[in-house]
Design a protein around this motif. Sequence first.
Motif, short mmCIF file in Angstrom:
data_model
loop_
_atom_site.label_atom_id
_atom_site.label_comp_id
_atom_site.label_asym_id
_atom_site.label_seq_id
_atom_site.Cartn_x
_atom_site.Cartn_y
_atom_site.Cartn_z
N THR A 5 0.84 -1.19 0.00
CA THR A 5 0.00 0.00 0.00
C THR A 5 0.88 1.24 0.00
O THR A 5 1.82 1.36 0.78
CB THR A 5 -0.91 0.01 1.24
OG1 THR A 5 -1.71 -1.16 1.23
CG2 THR A 5 -1.82 1.24 1.22
N ARG A 7 1.62 4.72 0.98
CA ARG A 7 1.22 5.72 1.97
C ARG A 7 2.42 6.61 2.34
O ARG A 7 2.79 6.74 3.51
CB ARG A 7 0.65 5.05 3.22
CG ARG A 7 -0.64 4.29 2.95
CD ARG A 7 -1.25 3.74 4.22
NE ARG A 7 -1.65 4.78 5.15
CZ ARG A 7 -2.78 5.46 5.07
NH1 ARG A 7 -3.63 5.22 4.08
NH2 ARG A 7 -3.08 6.39 5.96
N PRO A 8 3.04 7.24 1.34
CA PRO A 8 4.22 8.06 1.64
C PRO A 8 3.91 9.33 2.42
O PRO A 8 4.83 9.97 2.94
CB PRO A 8 4.76 8.39 0.24
CG PRO A 8 3.55 8.35 -0.63
CD PRO A 8 2.71 7.24 -0.08
N ALA A 10 2.06 9.51 5.13
CA ALA A 10 1.71 9.23 6.52
C ALA A 10 2.39 10.25 7.43
O ALA A 10 3.59 10.50 7.30
CB ALA A 10 2.13 7.81 6.89
N GLU A 32 -5.52 9.19 0.19
CA GLU A 32 -5.12 7.88 -0.36
C GLU A 32 -3.62 7.67 -0.21
O GLU A 32 -3.15 6.54 -0.04
CB GLU A 32 -5.50 7.79 -1.84
CG GLU A 32 -6.98 7.61 -2.10
CD GLU A 32 -7.27 7.54 -3.59
OE1 GLU A 32 -6.32 7.67 -4.39
OE2 GLU A 32 -8.44 7.34 -3.94
N LEU A 33 -2.87 8.75 -0.30
CA LEU A 33 -1.41 8.66 -0.18
C LEU A 33 -0.94 8.65 1.26
O LEU A 33 0.26 8.65 1.52
CB LEU A 33 -0.76 9.83 -0.94
CG LEU A 33 -0.94 9.80 -2.46
CD1 LEU A 33 -0.42 11.08 -3.09
CD2 LEU A 33 -0.26 8.58 -3.07
N GLY A 34 -1.90 8.66 2.20
CA GLY A 34 -1.54 8.50 3.61
C GLY A 34 -1.71 9.71 4.49
O GLY A 34 -1.51 9.62 5.71
N ALA A 35 -2.05 10.86 3.92
CA ALA A 35 -2.21 12.06 4.73
C ALA A 35 -3.46 11.97 5.61
O ALA A 35 -4.43 11.30 5.26
CB ALA A 35 -2.29 13.30 3.84
N THR A 36 -3.41 12.64 6.74
CA THR A 36 -4.58 12.78 7.61
C THR A 36 -5.30 14.05 7.19
O THR A 36 -4.71 15.13 7.19
CB THR A 36 -4.16 12.88 9.08
OG1 THR A 36 -3.49 11.67 9.46
CG2 THR A 36 -5.38 13.07 9.98
#
Length: 281
Positions: A5, A7-8, A10, A32-36
């Motif tokens: 997955t 998720r860079p 995060a 989708e790329l991991g950001a909140t």
Amino acid sequence: MEVPTLRPLAGIEVVSLAVNLPGPLAAARLAELGATVTKVEPPTGDPLAAAAPDWYTRLVAGQQVVTLDVKQQADRGKLDELLESADLLITSMRPTALARLGLAQPHERFPGLSLIEIVGHADDPEVPGHDLNYQAVHGTLTPPRMPTVPVADMLGAERAVSTALAALVSRSKTGVGQPYRVALEEAAAWAGQAVRHRLMGEGAVLGGAFPGYGIYACADGHVALGAVEPHFFMGALATFGADGTHESFAQAFADRTIAELEAIAAREDLPLNGIRTHSGK
């Protein structure tokens, strides 16, 4: 092999004040790329929720959605609390409205924060407009039909995402966030180059002139043939007994069903698909 997955982002915090489509699309992609992502909506909500509720629900999945009237002092204070730890702020209002909120240069108060400001027009961002207006002036419409895809909004959203990633890279070097502006009309102009340079559009090579790239009627609908490369085109000629003209492909497809043609294409490794329309899901 299972693909990990991606998720860079995060650990990256995003606050979005953007409603309608480009901003929510961009925020969803960053998520989708991991950001909140925290989506801040006005008391009236996001118009997208009323216009396309299922799509809205999918876009905000996994995000925190809060309602704030940022014109009121108490709620503005709550917004500032969110911005204290945020890395990116996404907006889609006119610059004058952004300035009234004191958010035109948010890095001056929140040094690590970069602003991704989505506007309509690059030359005069105060001029109102929507996807239809931007497409209208850049050759991607075929009147009187309405567009089936909001090209400017979707490309603009991707531009907002790439700009956000560039902003994070820049901040990693300088330690300070900056404001960035993304214009939807520029995204429409980018798409319109396919027409201006005669790749697409009526009579262009990929606009119907080349028989290997086109839409053809069949027994129960239509199929799209995308045999552009020579080996695909020659393969289509051999498979369907065509002589390279539109008429020969039309005759070869006319009495076959979509399922039959797709099965033949799969067997012969040809780019051909039945055309399906969507009712909303």
